[in-house]
Write an enzyme that holds these catalytic residues in place. Structure first.
Site, PDB file in Angstrom:
ATOM      1  CG  ASP A 194      54.342  48.270  56.114  1.00 43.68           C
ATOM      2  OD1 ASP A 194      53.860  47.270  55.555  1.00 43.68           O
ATOM      3  OD2 ASP A 194      54.653  49.315  55.520  1.00 43.68           O
ATOM      4  NE  ARG A 238      52.917  48.074  52.878  1.00 45.36           N
ATOM      5  CZ  ARG A 238      52.802  49.336  52.508  1.00 45.36           C
ATOM      6  NH1 ARG A 238      52.270  49.630  51.341  1.00 45.36           N
ATOM      7  NH2 ARG A 238      53.205  50.306  53.301  1.00 45.36           N
TER       8      ARG A 238
HETATM    9  N1  LIG Z   1      46.596  48.042  58.440  1.00 43.91           N
HETATM   10  C1  LIG Z   1      46.144  49.158  57.860  1.00 43.91           C
HETATM   11  N2  LIG Z   1      46.337  49.320  56.545  1.00 43.91           N
HETATM   12  C2  LIG Z   1      45.902  50.439  55.979  1.00 43.91           C
HETATM   13  C3  LIG Z   1      45.244  51.454  56.697  1.00 43.91           C
HETATM   14  N3  LIG Z   1      44.924  52.447  55.834  1.00 43.91           N
HETATM   15  C4  LIG Z   1      45.382  52.064  54.630  1.00 43.91           C
HETATM   16  N4  LIG Z   1      45.971  50.867  54.696  1.00 43.91           N
HETATM   17  C5  LIG Z   1      46.671  50.098  53.681  1.00 43.91           C
HETATM   18  O1  LIG Z   1      47.924  50.711  53.493  1.00 43.91           O
HETATM   19  C6  LIG Z   1      48.401  50.457  52.207  1.00 43.91           C
HETATM   20  C7  LIG Z   1      48.792  51.796  51.608  1.00 43.91           C
HETATM   21  O2  LIG Z   1      49.799  51.556  50.850  1.00 43.91           O
HETATM   22  P1  LIG Z   1      50.639  52.582  49.963  1.00 43.91           P
HETATM   23  O3  LIG Z   1      49.709  53.335  49.072  1.00 43.91           O
HETATM   24  O4  LIG Z   1      51.694  51.740  49.371  1.00 43.91           O
HETATM   25  O5  LIG Z   1      51.181  53.649  50.977  1.00 43.91           O
HETATM   26  P2  LIG Z   1      52.467  53.944  51.752  1.00 43.91           P
HETATM   27  O6  LIG Z   1      53.162  52.793  52.356  1.00 43.91           O
HETATM   28  O7  LIG Z   1      51.995  54.975  52.678  1.00 43.91           O
HETATM   29  O8  LIG Z   1      53.500  54.572  50.728  1.00 43.91           O
HETATM   30  P3  LIG Z   1      53.367  55.688  49.621  1.00 43.91           P
HETATM   31  O9  LIG Z   1      51.920  55.857  49.301  1.00 43.91           O
HETATM   32  O10 LIG Z   1      54.172  55.148  48.493  1.00 43.91           O
HETATM   33  O11 LIG Z   1      53.955  56.910  50.169  1.00 43.91           O
HETATM   34  C8  LIG Z   1      47.276  49.752  51.461  1.00 43.91           C
HETATM   35  O12 LIG Z   1      47.545  48.341  51.452  1.00 43.91           O
HETATM   36  C9  LIG Z   1      46.050  50.027  52.335  1.00 43.91           C
HETATM   37  O13 LIG Z   1      45.085  49.004  52.275  1.00 43.91           O
HETATM   38  C10 LIG Z   1      45.062  51.255  58.090  1.00 43.91           C
HETATM   39  O14 LIG Z   1      44.537  52.084  58.811  1.00 43.91           O
HETATM   40  N5  LIG Z   1      45.527  50.088  58.611  1.00 43.91           N
END
Ligand SMILES: Nc1nc2c(ncn2[C@@H]2O[C@H](COP(=O)(O)OP(=O)(O)OP(=O)(O)O)[C@@H](O)[C@H]2O)c(=O)[nH]1
Ligand SMILES: [Zn+2]
Length: 363
Positions: free
Chosen positions: A295, A297
Protein backbone atom coordinates in the site's frame (compact mmCIF):
# COMPACT_ATOMS: atom_id res chain seq x y z
CA UNK A 1 11.21 37.05 -5.38
CA UNK A 2 13.02 35.05 -8.00
CA UNK A 3 11.03 33.83 -10.97
CA UNK A 4 13.05 30.62 -11.09
CA UNK A 5 11.39 27.41 -9.85
CA UNK A 6 12.22 26.20 -6.32
CA UNK A 7 12.89 22.54 -5.53
CA UNK A 8 9.23 21.68 -4.98
CA UNK A 9 8.34 23.16 -8.36
CA UNK A 10 11.24 21.39 -10.02
CA UNK A 11 9.97 18.09 -8.59
CA UNK A 12 6.64 18.65 -10.34
CA UNK A 13 8.55 19.30 -13.57
CA UNK A 14 10.69 16.23 -13.04
CA UNK A 15 7.60 14.06 -12.67
CA UNK A 16 6.28 15.33 -16.01
CA UNK A 17 9.73 14.88 -17.62
CA UNK A 18 10.05 11.27 -16.45
CA UNK A 19 6.54 10.47 -17.67
CA UNK A 20 7.44 11.83 -21.12
CA UNK A 21 10.62 9.79 -21.29
CA UNK A 22 12.98 12.71 -20.62
CA UNK A 23 15.94 12.35 -18.27
CA UNK A 24 16.40 14.52 -15.19
CA UNK A 25 19.65 15.21 -13.33
CA UNK A 26 20.04 14.61 -9.59
CA UNK A 27 22.93 15.89 -7.51
CA UNK A 28 24.23 14.63 -4.19
CA UNK A 29 27.29 15.61 -2.18
CA UNK A 30 29.28 16.92 -5.14
CA UNK A 31 28.28 14.06 -7.44
CA UNK A 32 25.51 13.91 -9.99
CA UNK A 33 23.67 11.48 -12.25
CA UNK A 34 21.28 11.40 -15.12
CA UNK A 35 18.07 9.53 -14.32
CA UNK A 36 15.49 8.23 -16.78
CA UNK A 37 12.43 6.02 -16.32
CA UNK A 38 12.80 2.44 -17.60
CA UNK A 39 9.15 2.42 -18.58
CA UNK A 40 9.23 5.47 -20.86
CA UNK A 41 12.77 5.01 -22.20
CA UNK A 42 12.95 5.06 -26.01
CA UNK A 43 15.63 3.26 -28.09
CA UNK A 44 16.92 6.68 -29.27
CA UNK A 45 17.43 7.94 -25.71
CA UNK A 46 18.99 4.63 -24.67
CA UNK A 47 21.46 4.99 -27.54
CA UNK A 48 22.27 8.55 -26.44
CA UNK A 49 22.83 7.36 -22.86
CA UNK A 50 25.08 4.44 -23.83
CA UNK A 51 27.16 6.82 -25.96
CA UNK A 52 28.08 8.78 -22.83
CA UNK A 53 31.10 7.80 -20.71
CA UNK A 54 30.47 5.42 -17.80
CA UNK A 55 28.09 2.53 -17.30
CA UNK A 56 24.44 3.12 -16.51
CA UNK A 57 22.81 1.11 -13.73
CA UNK A 58 19.26 -0.18 -13.93
CA UNK A 59 17.86 0.49 -10.47
CA UNK A 60 15.06 -1.67 -9.11
CA UNK A 61 13.34 -1.83 -5.73
CA UNK A 62 14.25 -4.72 -3.43
CA UNK A 63 10.70 -6.03 -4.04
CA UNK A 64 11.30 -6.34 -7.78
CA UNK A 65 14.86 -7.57 -7.25
CA UNK A 66 13.54 -10.42 -5.12
CA UNK A 67 11.46 -11.78 -8.01
CA UNK A 68 14.45 -11.42 -10.36
CA UNK A 69 16.81 -13.09 -7.85
CA UNK A 70 19.13 -10.06 -7.87
CA UNK A 71 20.84 -9.24 -4.56
CA UNK A 72 19.64 -5.93 -3.12
CA UNK A 73 23.03 -4.94 -1.67
CA UNK A 74 21.66 -1.50 -0.91
CA UNK A 75 18.91 -3.11 1.25
CA UNK A 76 15.90 -1.37 -0.27
CA UNK A 77 17.11 -1.44 -3.87
CA UNK A 78 19.39 -3.20 -6.35
CA UNK A 79 21.62 -1.58 -8.97
CA UNK A 80 22.20 -3.72 -12.05
CA UNK A 81 25.05 -2.47 -14.29
CA UNK A 82 23.78 -2.36 -17.85
CA UNK A 83 25.47 -5.11 -19.89
CA UNK A 84 27.06 -4.14 -23.22
CA UNK A 85 24.45 -4.13 -25.94
CA UNK A 86 21.50 -4.11 -23.53
CA UNK A 87 18.36 -3.27 -25.46
CA UNK A 88 15.22 -1.41 -24.52
CA UNK A 89 13.42 -4.79 -24.47
CA UNK A 90 15.93 -6.20 -21.98
CA UNK A 91 15.48 -3.19 -19.70
CA UNK A 92 11.72 -3.32 -20.07
CA UNK A 93 11.61 -7.02 -19.19
CA UNK A 94 13.46 -6.36 -15.95
CA UNK A 95 11.29 -3.40 -15.04
CA UNK A 96 7.92 -4.87 -15.97
CA UNK A 97 6.84 -8.30 -14.65
CA UNK A 98 4.22 -8.78 -17.40
CA UNK A 99 6.20 -11.56 -19.08
CA UNK A 100 7.99 -13.00 -16.03
CA UNK A 101 6.22 -16.32 -16.37
CA UNK A 102 6.79 -16.57 -20.15
CA UNK A 103 10.50 -15.65 -19.90
CA UNK A 104 11.42 -16.47 -16.30
CA UNK A 105 15.22 -16.59 -16.69
CA UNK A 106 16.49 -13.00 -16.94
CA UNK A 107 19.81 -13.43 -15.24
CA UNK A 108 21.92 -14.25 -13.49
CA UNK A 109 21.82 -10.58 -12.53
CA UNK A 110 24.82 -9.32 -10.62
CA UNK A 111 24.04 -6.22 -8.61
CA UNK A 112 26.63 -3.53 -7.89
CA UNK A 113 28.00 -3.24 -4.34
CA UNK A 114 30.35 -0.27 -4.63
CA UNK A 115 29.40 3.38 -4.52
CA UNK A 116 26.55 5.40 -3.07
CA UNK A 117 22.95 4.49 -3.80
CA UNK A 118 21.53 7.78 -2.59
CA UNK A 119 20.69 9.22 -6.01
CA UNK A 120 19.25 5.86 -7.07
CA UNK A 121 17.00 5.81 -3.99
CA UNK A 122 15.63 9.29 -4.65
CA UNK A 123 15.21 8.46 -8.34
CA UNK A 124 12.98 5.50 -7.44
CA UNK A 125 10.92 7.71 -5.15
CA UNK A 126 10.49 10.20 -7.99
CA UNK A 127 9.39 7.45 -10.39
CA UNK A 128 6.81 6.27 -7.86
CA UNK A 129 5.52 9.77 -7.34
CA UNK A 130 5.16 10.05 -11.13
CA UNK A 131 3.04 6.85 -10.96
CA UNK A 132 5.55 5.05 -13.19
CA UNK A 133 7.02 1.59 -12.65
CA UNK A 134 9.68 1.91 -9.93
CA UNK A 135 12.60 1.18 -12.25
CA UNK A 136 15.09 3.78 -13.47
CA UNK A 137 18.35 3.98 -15.39
CA UNK A 138 20.99 6.00 -13.54
CA UNK A 139 24.25 7.19 -15.11
CA UNK A 140 26.81 9.24 -13.20
CA UNK A 141 27.86 12.48 -14.95
CA UNK A 142 31.00 14.47 -14.22
CA UNK A 143 29.71 18.04 -14.14
CA UNK A 144 25.99 17.67 -13.40
CA UNK A 145 25.13 21.39 -13.45
CA UNK A 146 26.76 21.93 -16.81
CA UNK A 147 25.35 18.68 -18.16
CA UNK A 148 21.80 19.64 -17.14
CA UNK A 149 22.21 23.14 -18.53
CA UNK A 150 23.63 22.00 -21.89
CA UNK A 151 20.87 19.45 -22.47
CA UNK A 152 18.14 21.65 -20.92
CA UNK A 153 17.31 19.02 -18.28
CA UNK A 154 15.63 19.53 -14.90
CA UNK A 155 18.24 19.62 -12.14
CA UNK A 156 17.36 18.55 -8.59
CA UNK A 157 19.30 18.18 -5.35
CA UNK A 158 18.72 14.61 -4.12
CA UNK A 159 18.58 15.29 -0.36
CA UNK A 160 15.99 18.10 -0.37
CA UNK A 161 14.01 16.28 -3.08
CA UNK A 162 13.82 13.18 -0.92
CA UNK A 163 12.70 15.21 2.12
CA UNK A 164 10.02 17.03 0.11
CA UNK A 165 8.71 13.76 -1.35
CA UNK A 166 8.30 12.42 2.21
CA UNK A 167 6.42 15.49 3.41
CA UNK A 168 2.67 15.73 3.22
CA UNK A 169 1.99 18.51 0.75
CA UNK A 170 0.08 21.56 1.91
CA UNK A 171 -3.41 21.72 0.44
CA UNK A 172 -5.03 24.83 -0.95
CA UNK A 173 -8.79 25.07 -0.92
CA UNK A 174 -9.67 26.04 -4.50
CA UNK A 175 -13.45 26.24 -4.63
CA UNK A 176 -16.62 24.72 -3.21
CA UNK A 177 -20.11 24.69 -4.64
CA UNK A 178 -23.53 23.24 -3.92
CA UNK A 179 -23.98 19.77 -5.43
CA UNK A 180 -27.35 18.13 -4.81
CA UNK A 181 -27.00 14.33 -4.83
CA UNK A 182 -29.47 11.46 -5.07
CA UNK A 183 -28.73 10.60 -1.42
CA UNK A 184 -29.08 14.17 -0.18
CA UNK A 185 -29.97 17.46 -1.78
CA UNK A 186 -27.81 19.21 0.82
CA UNK A 187 -24.48 18.34 -0.82
CA UNK A 188 -21.44 20.56 -1.30
CA UNK A 189 -18.27 19.58 -3.17
CA UNK A 190 -14.94 21.10 -2.14
CA UNK A 191 -11.87 20.95 -4.39
CA UNK A 192 -8.36 20.98 -2.88
CA UNK A 193 -5.10 21.42 -4.77
CA UNK A 194 -1.73 20.39 -3.34
CA UNK A 195 1.11 22.90 -3.47
CA UNK A 196 3.43 20.26 -4.89
CA UNK A 197 1.65 20.24 -8.26
CA UNK A 198 0.26 16.73 -7.59
CA UNK A 199 -3.29 15.53 -8.06
CA UNK A 200 -6.31 17.40 -6.75
CA UNK A 201 -8.48 15.79 -4.06
CA UNK A 202 -12.15 16.34 -3.27
CA UNK A 203 -14.39 16.47 -0.23
CA UNK A 204 -18.10 15.76 -0.53
CA UNK A 205 -19.86 17.35 2.40
CA UNK A 206 -23.40 16.24 3.19
CA UNK A 207 -25.61 18.55 5.27
CA UNK A 208 -23.91 20.90 7.69
CA UNK A 209 -22.03 18.67 10.12
CA UNK A 210 -21.16 20.58 13.33
CA UNK A 211 -17.38 21.10 13.55
CA UNK A 212 -17.22 20.45 17.30
CA UNK A 213 -18.64 16.90 17.14
CA UNK A 214 -17.28 13.70 15.57
CA UNK A 215 -18.40 13.70 11.94
CA UNK A 216 -19.38 10.56 10.03
CA UNK A 217 -16.46 10.39 7.60
CA UNK A 218 -15.03 8.19 4.87
CA UNK A 219 -11.59 8.34 3.28
CA UNK A 220 -12.27 6.91 -0.13
CA UNK A 221 -9.34 6.18 -2.44
CA UNK A 222 -10.14 6.65 -6.11
CA UNK A 223 -10.94 3.48 -7.99
CA UNK A 224 -11.85 4.26 -11.59
CA UNK A 225 -12.67 0.62 -12.29
CA UNK A 226 -14.91 0.16 -9.25
CA UNK A 227 -16.35 3.65 -8.71
CA UNK A 228 -17.08 4.49 -12.34
CA UNK A 229 -17.10 1.24 -14.33
CA UNK A 230 -18.85 -0.91 -11.73
CA UNK A 231 -16.01 -3.47 -11.63
CA UNK A 232 -16.74 -6.65 -9.71
CA UNK A 233 -13.06 -7.19 -8.84
CA UNK A 234 -13.23 -4.96 -5.75
CA UNK A 235 -15.82 -3.48 -3.37
CA UNK A 236 -15.05 0.21 -3.99
CA UNK A 237 -18.19 1.19 -5.93
CA UNK A 238 -20.62 -0.26 -3.36
CA UNK A 239 -18.49 1.23 -0.53
CA UNK A 240 -18.60 4.67 -2.12
CA UNK A 241 -22.36 4.57 -2.63
CA UNK A 242 -22.95 2.87 0.76
CA UNK A 243 -21.03 5.58 2.59
CA UNK A 244 -22.88 8.39 0.81
CA UNK A 245 -26.23 6.67 1.45
CA UNK A 246 -25.47 6.43 5.16
CA UNK A 247 -24.43 10.09 5.29
CA UNK A 248 -27.63 11.02 3.45
CA UNK A 249 -29.73 9.00 5.91
CA UNK A 250 -28.03 10.64 8.91
CA UNK A 251 -28.28 14.05 7.24
CA UNK A 252 -24.57 14.81 7.75
CA UNK A 253 -21.15 13.51 6.81
CA UNK A 254 -18.01 14.09 4.79
CA UNK A 255 -16.58 11.80 2.13
CA UNK A 256 -13.03 12.55 1.08
CA UNK A 257 -12.40 11.39 -2.47
CA UNK A 258 -8.63 10.98 -2.55
CA UNK A 259 -6.96 10.59 -5.93
CA UNK A 260 -4.78 7.69 -4.84
CA UNK A 261 -5.86 5.24 -7.52
CA UNK A 262 -4.70 1.67 -7.02
CA UNK A 263 -3.59 2.20 -3.40
CA UNK A 264 -1.30 4.98 -4.63
CA UNK A 265 0.33 3.28 -7.65
CA UNK A 266 -1.87 4.83 -10.35
CA UNK A 267 -4.31 3.24 -12.77
CA UNK A 268 -1.72 1.97 -15.29
CA UNK A 269 0.17 0.11 -12.57
CA UNK A 270 -3.09 -1.17 -11.05
CA UNK A 271 -4.00 -2.64 -14.43
CA UNK A 272 -0.55 -4.23 -14.56
CA UNK A 273 -1.35 -5.69 -11.15
CA UNK A 274 -4.68 -6.98 -12.47
CA UNK A 275 -2.85 -8.76 -15.33
CA UNK A 276 -0.61 -10.43 -12.77
CA UNK A 277 -3.68 -11.39 -10.75
CA UNK A 278 -4.96 -13.16 -13.88
CA UNK A 279 -1.70 -15.13 -13.81
CA UNK A 280 -2.57 -16.32 -10.29
CA UNK A 281 -0.94 -13.77 -7.96
CA UNK A 282 -3.01 -12.14 -5.23
CA UNK A 283 -3.38 -8.37 -4.80
CA UNK A 284 -0.38 -8.06 -2.44
CA UNK A 285 1.93 -10.36 -4.44
CA UNK A 286 1.07 -8.49 -7.63
CA UNK A 287 2.12 -5.16 -6.07
CA UNK A 288 5.39 -6.71 -4.90
CA UNK A 289 6.23 -8.22 -8.29
CA UNK A 290 5.78 -4.77 -9.81
CA UNK A 291 8.24 -3.40 -7.27
CA UNK A 292 5.76 -1.65 -4.99
CA UNK A 293 4.88 -2.07 -1.34
CA UNK A 294 1.42 -3.46 -0.48
CA UNK A 295 0.00 0.00 0.00
CA UNK A 296 1.72 3.18 -1.19
CA UNK A 297 -0.94 5.61 0.10
CA UNK A 298 -0.29 8.45 2.50
CA UNK A 299 -3.37 9.06 4.64
CA UNK A 300 -1.94 12.22 6.25
CA UNK A 301 -3.56 13.88 3.29
CA UNK A 302 -7.02 12.88 4.51
CA UNK A 303 -6.27 14.20 8.00
CA UNK A 304 -5.10 17.50 6.58
CA UNK A 305 -8.25 17.94 4.50
CA UNK A 306 -10.45 17.22 7.53
CA UNK A 307 -8.49 19.72 9.62
CA UNK A 308 -8.78 22.35 6.89
CA UNK A 309 -12.53 21.86 6.93
CA UNK A 310 -12.54 22.40 10.68
CA UNK A 311 -13.03 18.81 11.91
CA UNK A 312 -11.02 17.37 14.79
CA UNK A 313 -12.76 14.02 15.31
CA UNK A 314 -14.52 11.44 13.15
CA UNK A 315 -16.68 8.37 13.18
CA UNK A 316 -14.74 6.60 10.47
CA UNK A 317 -16.44 4.36 7.92
CA UNK A 318 -13.76 1.76 7.25
CA UNK A 319 -12.56 -1.82 7.67
CA UNK A 320 -8.90 -0.79 7.40
CA UNK A 321 -7.07 -0.44 10.74
CA UNK A 322 -4.19 1.43 9.04
CA UNK A 323 -6.53 4.27 8.18
CA UNK A 324 -7.56 4.57 11.83
CA UNK A 325 -3.96 4.48 13.08
CA UNK A 326 -2.82 7.06 10.54
CA UNK A 327 -5.73 9.41 11.31
CA UNK A 328 -4.94 9.29 15.03
CA UNK A 329 -1.24 9.83 14.33
CA UNK A 330 -2.04 12.86 12.19
CA UNK A 331 -4.13 14.43 14.94
CA UNK A 332 -7.70 13.41 14.03
CA UNK A 333 -9.45 11.51 16.82
CA UNK A 334 -11.36 8.43 15.69
CA UNK A 335 -14.17 8.11 18.25
CA UNK A 336 -15.78 5.15 16.51
CA UNK A 337 -15.12 2.75 13.64
CA UNK A 338 -18.23 2.31 11.54
CA UNK A 339 -17.91 -0.94 9.53
CA UNK A 340 -18.57 -0.71 5.80
CA UNK A 341 -19.13 -4.19 4.55
CA UNK A 342 -20.95 -4.09 1.23
CA UNK A 343 -20.53 -5.38 -2.29
CA UNK A 344 -19.07 -8.84 -1.76
CA UNK A 345 -19.46 -10.99 -4.88
CA UNK A 346 -17.91 -14.16 -6.34
CA UNK A 347 -15.28 -12.12 -8.25
CA UNK A 348 -13.94 -10.16 -5.27
CA UNK A 349 -14.20 -12.82 -2.53
CA UNK A 350 -10.54 -13.83 -2.84
CA UNK A 351 -9.44 -10.15 -2.96
CA UNK A 352 -11.36 -9.33 0.23
CA UNK A 353 -10.03 -12.48 1.92
CA UNK A 354 -6.44 -11.48 1.00
CA UNK A 355 -6.97 -8.00 2.46
CA UNK A 356 -8.23 -9.57 5.69
CA UNK A 357 -5.39 -12.12 5.85
CA UNK A 358 -2.44 -10.01 4.71
CA UNK A 359 -3.41 -6.39 5.28
CA UNK A 360 -5.26 -6.79 8.57
CA UNK A 361 -8.66 -5.68 7.29
CA UNK A 362 -11.45 -6.22 9.78
CA UNK A 363 -14.29 -8.46 8.72
N1 LIG B 1 -2.77 -1.96 -6.28
C1 LIG B 1 -4.04 -2.38 -6.25
N2 LIG B 1 -4.99 -1.51 -5.88
C2 LIG B 1 -6.24 -1.93 -5.83
C3 LIG B 1 -6.62 -3.25 -6.15
N3 LIG B 1 -7.96 -3.36 -6.01
C4 LIG B 1 -8.40 -2.15 -5.60
N4 LIG B 1 -7.38 -1.29 -5.49
C5 LIG B 1 -7.36 0.09 -5.01
O1 LIG B 1 -7.48 0.03 -3.61
C6 LIG B 1 -8.05 1.22 -3.13
C7 LIG B 1 -9.21 0.81 -2.23
O2 LIG B 1 -9.25 1.70 -1.30
P1 LIG B 1 -10.25 1.80 -0.07
O3 LIG B 1 -11.66 1.77 -0.58
O4 LIG B 1 -9.78 2.98 0.67
O5 LIG B 1 -10.07 0.46 0.71
P2 LIG B 1 -9.31 -0.07 1.94
O6 LIG B 1 -7.93 0.40 2.11
O7 LIG B 1 -9.50 -1.51 1.77
O8 LIG B 1 -10.10 0.43 3.22
P3 LIG B 1 -11.63 0.45 3.61
O9 LIG B 1 -12.42 0.31 2.35
O10 LIG B 1 -11.79 1.77 4.27
O11 LIG B 1 -11.85 -0.66 4.53
C8 LIG B 1 -8.47 2.02 -4.35
O12 LIG B 1 -7.48 3.02 -4.60
C9 LIG B 1 -8.44 0.99 -5.48
O13 LIG B 1 -8.13 1.54 -6.73
C10 LIG B 1 -5.59 -4.15 -6.53
O14 LIG B 1 -5.80 -5.32 -6.79
N5 LIG B 1 -4.32 -3.65 -6.56
ZN1 LIG C 1 -11.74 -0.72 -6.34
Amino acid sequence: MSLAPDTLERIARARADLRMGLPVVLTDAGTGALVISAETLTPARLEAITALPGRAELTLTARRAETLKARPYDVDLARIPLPDGATQDWIRALADPADDLVHPMKGPLVAAREGSAQIHRVALKLAKSARLLPAVLVLGVADPMRFAHESDLTLLPAGPTSALLEEASTMQSVVSARLPLAVSEAGRLHVFRPEDGGEEHYAMEIGQPPRDKPVLARLHSACFTGDVMGSLKCDCGPQLRGALTQMGAEGAGVLLYLNQEGRGIGLANKMRAYSLQDQGFDTVEANHRLGFEDDERDFRLGAELLQRMGFASVRLLTNNPRKIAMMEKAGIAVTERVPLKVGENPFNQAYLATKARKSGHLL
